[in-house]
Scaffold this motif. Structure first.
Motif, short mmCIF file in Angstrom:
data_model
loop_
_atom_site.label_atom_id
_atom_site.label_comp_id
_atom_site.label_asym_id
_atom_site.label_seq_id
_atom_site.Cartn_x
_atom_site.Cartn_y
_atom_site.Cartn_z
N ALA A 1 37.69 -11.46 1.07
CA ALA A 1 39.14 -11.25 1.06
C ALA A 1 39.58 -10.46 -0.18
O ALA A 1 40.54 -9.69 -0.13
CB ALA A 1 39.87 -12.59 1.13
N LYS A 2 38.85 -10.65 -1.28
CA LYS A 2 39.20 -9.96 -2.52
C LYS A 2 38.59 -8.57 -2.61
O LYS A 2 39.22 -7.64 -3.13
CB LYS A 2 38.71 -10.77 -3.72
CG LYS A 2 39.43 -12.09 -3.90
CD LYS A 2 38.83 -12.87 -5.05
CE LYS A 2 39.44 -14.25 -5.16
NZ LYS A 2 38.75 -15.07 -6.16
N LYS A 3 37.35 -8.42 -2.16
CA LYS A 3 36.61 -7.19 -2.44
C LYS A 3 36.28 -6.32 -1.23
O LYS A 3 35.97 -5.15 -1.40
CB LYS A 3 35.29 -7.54 -3.14
CG LYS A 3 35.44 -8.28 -4.44
CD LYS A 3 36.01 -7.40 -5.52
CE LYS A 3 36.03 -8.15 -6.84
NZ LYS A 3 36.50 -7.30 -7.92
N CYS A 4 36.31 -6.86 -0.03
CA CYS A 4 35.79 -6.13 1.13
C CYS A 4 36.85 -5.71 2.14
O CYS A 4 36.68 -4.70 2.82
CB CYS A 4 34.72 -6.96 1.85
SG CYS A 4 33.43 -7.62 0.78
N LYS A 5 37.90 -6.50 2.28
CA LYS A 5 38.83 -6.29 3.39
C LYS A 5 39.58 -4.96 3.32
O LYS A 5 39.93 -4.40 4.36
CB LYS A 5 39.80 -7.45 3.52
CG LYS A 5 40.95 -7.47 2.54
CD LYS A 5 41.91 -8.60 2.86
CE LYS A 5 43.11 -8.54 1.93
NZ LYS A 5 44.06 -9.59 2.23
N ALA A 6 39.82 -4.43 2.15
CA ALA A 6 40.55 -3.17 2.04
C ALA A 6 39.84 -2.04 2.78
O ALA A 6 40.49 -1.20 3.41
CB ALA A 6 40.77 -2.80 0.58
N GLU B 1 36.39 -5.83 10.93
CA GLU B 1 36.43 -4.96 12.10
C GLU B 1 36.15 -3.49 11.79
O GLU B 1 35.93 -2.69 12.69
CB GLU B 1 37.78 -5.09 12.82
CG GLU B 1 38.96 -4.50 12.06
CD GLU B 1 39.60 -5.46 11.05
OE1 GLU B 1 40.70 -5.13 10.57
OE2 GLU B 1 39.03 -6.52 10.73
N GLY B 2 36.13 -3.14 10.52
CA GLY B 2 35.90 -1.76 10.11
C GLY B 2 37.21 -0.99 10.06
O GLY B 2 38.16 -1.32 10.78
N LYS B 3 37.27 0.00 9.20
CA LYS B 3 38.46 0.85 9.06
C LYS B 3 38.02 2.28 8.78
O LYS B 3 37.11 2.51 8.01
CB LYS B 3 39.31 0.37 7.88
CG LYS B 3 40.00 -0.96 8.07
CD LYS B 3 40.67 -1.37 6.77
CE LYS B 3 42.16 -1.49 6.96
NZ LYS B 3 42.83 -1.88 5.71
#
Length: 103
Positions: free
Chosen positions: A35-40, A47-49
């Motif tokens: 949640a801190k380091k990967c979701k951005a 799900e990938g962006k």
């Protein structure tokens, strides 16, 4: 007496065989780190962006190998290399377990 001991040892071996290899992974800790380091870059649910691949459902082994390759520099991506070098082995396996749990 020896027969009973053998049966107990066999039962213990069987129980041990059913424990997952990554039993020490902490999915909750992996979720917190992600949640801190990967979701951005990889999305709130892995799900990938944009150009960043999805992580949800990939095997723990594949995820850990990729992170270790980033850490060693054999897999190239400046941000991922920097992140991997700052993560402990435990953090890497926890995050991998979290993404695997998302399927």
């Amino acid at each position: 007496m020896i027969r009973n001991l053998m049966m107990v040892l066999a039962a213990c071996a069987l129980i041990g065989a059913t424990v997952p290899v990554n039993a020490g992974d902490d999915v909750a800790a992996g979720k917190t780190y992600a949640a801190k380091k990967c979701k951005a870059c990889h999305g709130a649910k892995g799900e990938g962006k944009k150009k960043n691949p999805p992580l949800a459902g990939i095997s723990v082994d594949d995820h850990v190998k990729a992170m270790m390759d980033y850490r060693k520099g054999s897999r190239k991506h400046k941000l991922m290399q920097k992140l991997a070098k700052k993560m402990s082995d435990k953090q890497i396996s926890d995050v991998a377990a979290y993404y695997k749990s998302l399927k």
